[in-house]
Design an enzyme around this catalytic site. Structure first.
Site, short mmCIF file in Angstrom:
data_model
loop_
_atom_site.label_atom_id
_atom_site.label_comp_id
_atom_site.label_asym_id
_atom_site.label_seq_id
_atom_site.Cartn_x
_atom_site.Cartn_y
_atom_site.Cartn_z
N GLU A 175 0.84 -1.21 0.00
CA GLU A 175 0.00 0.00 0.00
C GLU A 175 0.87 1.25 0.00
O GLU A 175 0.75 2.12 0.88
CB GLU A 175 -0.98 -0.02 1.19
CG GLU A 175 -1.95 -1.16 1.09
CD GLU A 175 -3.16 -1.07 2.01
OE1 GLU A 175 -3.23 -0.15 2.84
OE2 GLU A 175 -4.04 -1.95 1.89
N GLU A 297 -4.78 -8.95 0.17
CA GLU A 297 -5.58 -8.74 1.39
C GLU A 297 -7.04 -8.67 0.98
O GLU A 297 -7.39 -7.88 0.09
CB GLU A 297 -5.19 -7.43 2.08
CG GLU A 297 -3.76 -7.42 2.59
CD GLU A 297 -3.39 -6.13 3.33
OE1 GLU A 297 -4.29 -5.42 3.81
OE2 GLU A 297 -2.18 -5.84 3.42
O1 AHR Z 1 -5.05 -5.69 7.33
C1 AHR Z 1 -4.98 -4.47 7.96
C2 AHR Z 1 -4.35 -3.38 7.11
O2 AHR Z 1 -5.14 -3.15 5.99
C3 AHR Z 1 -3.01 -3.70 6.52
O3 AHR Z 1 -1.96 -3.47 7.40
C4 AHR Z 1 -2.93 -2.75 5.37
O4 AHR Z 1 -2.12 -3.22 4.31
C5 AHR Z 1 -4.38 -2.57 4.96
O5 AHR Z 1 -4.73 -1.24 4.84
#
Ligand code: AHR
Length: 487
Positions: A175, A297
């Site tokens: 990110e 994610e």
């Molecule tokens: O999973 C929680 C957070 O969500 C992670 O650290 C980040 O990559 C995303 O914004």
């Protein structure tokens, strides 16, 4: 009960379902690593080198194929040298992203790689681009994978590990549009090119390098990144996609107390990932014909449970989460020609977790059971499948996928997202004549969940799939997940 016609064509193999689509994510966040996975060698909780035995066993049971670490946002402030060597001298740090707690670095590189070996999963590292250096990342790869004599390989040997580990998956940053450095896409993409140059393939190890993608469905930024990295050595670009019922990051909604309308909004937002994947794919193809999408994610993100540290992201996990998991995994299977990996956030005690721990107790969430029920899709071939369309509250009610493994067994998985309609599915099978159907069902009130007092309120039970002439039939009750293995 309405009957829906369905079909599977065992002769029409669409794409390979990488087992990494059933992957996981663990971050130094809240109680994911400490308490959740790692309790330390001196804990009274049964452990192997500090890692909970019950957690290792549960992950082995779902055939965890890959585990991403150490973050998330934490990865871009993680300095790997602080987490190696004699524990009492390891440098402490403040985990500024997640609750401002002290991180003692007792779980580091050796602990992570040794644990992956015990689970039998591929390690996936997220490298620090936000606050690290090219040299630091290059050294980390050398420490982990170089077999010869070198400063980093010697350091590894000094820390008790003679042979290198294997490292396939390497994320270059996380990110970087946000917590990973607030970078403009062009700036990050140039850094990607630079960092990846020095991440070498040592001693027969081959890195699968992953570019950090834009924020969710920001296609414009993806286009900018791809125009710069498209001809580099990237194998995949990452997509992070969280399902937030309200769509509002600052007012997400409760994990357990939600209206039917909020439930349907959750499913609507979850299934939108199919469209995002297709749009990502169209952009990626303009610049590179081989690059894949790694959904690094994904999962539900709700408000934290009352009385818990807001920086720890602890939320309950209901039958709604199970439906989201089943809808998402079916969508990933259906897009397995372009999705090479997907990691649910996160493995233990954080967000849409598979496991919850409290002292020596462990609870398997409904999401865990969905991963268990779907595991026979791993490394199988996606088959053409179809179910008669039916809607609930403006979205599809039924989500399915089918695959065939190397022994010819067919796995069929279904989710019924409707809260009030049961279905009977009559599924014809073309090109195969199975004689046996083994089926499981996970169902219950949409707001019900497992906790330490009732750890087994929701768990899979045997189901009623039966072989009929030319196929299989079964019921698909409202708010349920069904898996069937045909042989
Ligand atoms: O999973 C929680 C957070 O969500 C992670 O650290 C980040 O990559 C995303 O914004």
């Amino acid at each position: 009960m309405k009957t829906l016609s369905a079909a599977v064509n065992a002769l029409d193999k669409k794409s390979h379902i990488n087992r990494e689509i059933y992957g996981h994510f663990s971050e130094h966040l809240g109680r994911c690593i400490y308490d959740g996975i790692f309790v330390g060698e001196n804990s009274s909780i049964p452990n192997t080198d500090g890692v909970r035995n019950d957690v290792i066993e549960a992950f082995r049971q779902v055939r965890m194929p890959v585990l991403r670490w150490p973050g998330g946002c934490f990865a871009d402030e993680y300095h790997w040298r602080d987490g190696i060597g004699e524990k009492s001298t390891r440098k402490k740090m403040v985990n500024t992203h997640w609750g401002g707690v002290t991180e003692d670095n007792s779980f580091g590189t050796n602990e992570f790689f040794n644990m992956c070996e015990k689970i039998g999963c591929e390690p996936y590292l997220a490298g620090n681009v936000g606050s690290g250096t090219v040299e630091e990342l290059a050294d980390w790869i050398e420490y982990i994978t170089f077999d010869g004599v070198s400063p980093m390989a010697d350091l590894r040997r000094k820390n008790g590990r003679e042979k290198p580990w294997k490292l396939k998956y390497l994320g270059v940053g996380n990110e970087n549009w946000g917590c990973g450095g607030n970078m403009r896409p062009e700036y990050y993409a140039d850094l990607y090119r630079q960092y990846q140059t020095y991440c070498r393939n040592f001693s027969g190890n081959e890195l699968f390098k992953i570019v950090s993608g834009p924020n969710g469905d920001n296609y414009n930024e993806l286009d900018k990144i791809m125009s710069i990295v498209g001809d580099s050595h990237a194998k995949a670009v990452s997509l992070h996609y969280y399902t937030i019922p309200s769509g509002d990051f600052f007012n997400k909604g409760s994990a357990t107390k939600f209206t039917d309308e909020e439930y349907y909004n959750t499913i609507r937002n979850a299934q939108y990932i199919g469209e995002v994947i297709e749009k990502y794919n169209a952009i990626i193809r303009r610049y590179n014909k081989d690059m894949k999408i790694s959904v690094d994610e994904w999962g539900c993100w709700f408000d934290v449970e009352e009385g818990t540290n807001p920086g720890f992201l602890f939320q309950q996990n209901t039958m709604r989460d199970a439906i989201v998991a089943a809808v998402s995994l079916n969508i990933f299977n259906e897009h397995s020609d372009v999705v090479c990996m997907a990691n649910i956030a996160q493995a233990v005690n954080v967000l849409q977790c598979l496991l919850m721990t409290e002292g020596d107790k462990l609870v398997k969430t409904p999401t865990y059971h969905v991963f268990d029920m779907f595991k026979t899709h791993q490394d199988s071939e996606l088959l053409y499948s179809f179910t008669e369309k039916t809607e609930t509250n403006g979205i599809p009610a039924v989500y399915q996928s089918a695959s065939m493994d190397k022994d010819g067994k067919i796995t069929l998985t279904y989710a019924n997202a409707s809260l009030d309609e049961d279905f009977e599915i009559k599924c014809s099978i073309v090109g195969a004549a199975p004689t046996k159907a083994e089926s499981l069902i996970l169902t219950g009130d949409v707001r019900s969940f497992n906790d330490f007092d009732s750890p087994e309120k929701l768990k899979p039970a045997e189901h009623n799939a039966e072989i009929i002439h030319g196929g299989v039939k079964f019921t698909l009750p409202k708010c349920s997940v069904v898996s069937i293995v045909l042989s």
